[in-house]
Design a protein around this motif. Sequence first.
Motif, PDB file in Angstrom:
ATOM      1  N   LEU A 148       0.827  -1.202   0.000  1.00 32.39           N
ATOM      2  CA  LEU A 148       0.000   0.000   0.000  1.00 32.39           C
ATOM      3  C   LEU A 148       0.864   1.256   0.000  1.00 32.39           C
ATOM      4  N   GLN A 149       1.899   1.273   0.809  1.00 30.14           N
ATOM      5  CA  GLN A 149       2.791   2.423   0.871  1.00 30.14           C
ATOM      6  C   GLN A 149       3.491   2.640  -0.467  1.00 30.14           C
ATOM      7  N   ASN A 150       3.920   1.550  -1.090  1.00 33.41           N
ATOM      8  CA  ASN A 150       4.552   1.666  -2.409  1.00 33.41           C
ATOM      9  C   ASN A 150       3.593   2.244  -3.443  1.00 33.41           C
ATOM     10  N   ARG A 151       2.342   1.820  -3.367  1.00 34.73           N
ATOM     11  CA  ARG A 151       1.343   2.349  -4.303  1.00 34.73           C
ATOM     12  C   ARG A 151       1.136   3.837  -4.069  1.00 34.73           C
ATOM     13  N   PHE A 152       1.046   4.246  -2.808  1.00 36.61           N
ATOM     14  CA  PHE A 152       0.867   5.667  -2.508  1.00 36.61           C
ATOM     15  C   PHE A 152       2.086   6.471  -2.940  1.00 36.61           C
ATOM     16  N   ASN A 153       3.276   5.899  -2.762  1.00 36.31           N
ATOM     17  CA  ASN A 153       4.481   6.604  -3.205  1.00 36.31           C
ATOM     18  C   ASN A 153       4.453   6.825  -4.710  1.00 36.31           C
ATOM     19  N   LYS A 154       4.032   5.799  -5.464  1.00 33.57           N
ATOM     20  CA  LYS A 154       3.934   5.929  -6.914  1.00 33.57           C
ATOM     21  C   LYS A 154       2.906   6.987  -7.286  1.00 33.57           C
ATOM     22  N   ILE A 155       1.775   6.974  -6.604  1.00 37.04           N
ATOM     23  CA  ILE A 155       0.722   7.955  -6.876  1.00 37.04           C
ATOM     24  C   ILE A 155       1.227   9.356  -6.551  1.00 37.04           C
TER      25      ILE A 155
ATOM     26  N   GLN B 171       3.562  10.402  -9.287  1.00 35.20           N
ATOM     27  CA  GLN B 171       2.815  10.712 -10.497  1.00 35.20           C
ATOM     28  C   GLN B 171       2.072  12.028 -10.335  1.00 35.20           C
ATOM     29  N   SER B 172       1.525  12.238  -9.147  1.00 31.07           N
ATOM     30  CA  SER B 172       0.804  13.473  -8.873  1.00 31.07           C
ATOM     31  C   SER B 172       1.737  14.669  -8.985  1.00 31.07           C
ATOM     32  N   ALA B 173       2.941  14.526  -8.460  1.00 27.14           N
ATOM     33  CA  ALA B 173       3.927  15.603  -8.562  1.00 27.14           C
ATOM     34  C   ALA B 173       4.288  15.843 -10.018  1.00 27.14           C
ATOM     35  N   ASP B 174       4.446  14.764 -10.786  1.00 36.63           N
ATOM     36  CA  ASP B 174       4.743  14.901 -12.214  1.00 36.63           C
ATOM     37  C   ASP B 174       3.596  15.595 -12.940  1.00 36.63           C
ATOM     38  N   ILE B 175       2.381  15.212 -12.613  1.00 36.17           N
ATOM     39  CA  ILE B 175       1.206  15.816 -13.238  1.00 36.17           C
ATOM     40  C   ILE B 175       1.126  17.298 -12.877  1.00 36.17           C
TER      41      ILE B 175
END
Length: 76
Positions: free
Chosen positions: A19-26, A29-33
């Motif tokens: 779950l933490q890895n998924r949130f880190n990816k999100i 991605q959010s920062a990139d967006i």
Amino acid sequence: MDSGNINDNKLREKAEEILQNRFNKIDNQSADIDEVIHDLRVHQIELEIQNEELREAQIKLEDSSVNIWIYTTLHL
């Protein structure tokens, strides 16, 4: 029962890690967006400024064309 709790704890730890890895990816991605959106907004403003400059240049060109026409018409 103790072995069940150990397995449950390991399962929970693994699930939390995933779950933490998924949130880190999100978050990444959010920062990139957010960065892309910022860049697009800046580019949009640049285009608006260029458009305004082109309109002003077009008006000046049209005015000078009219002036040339008037000058050549009256002085021929």
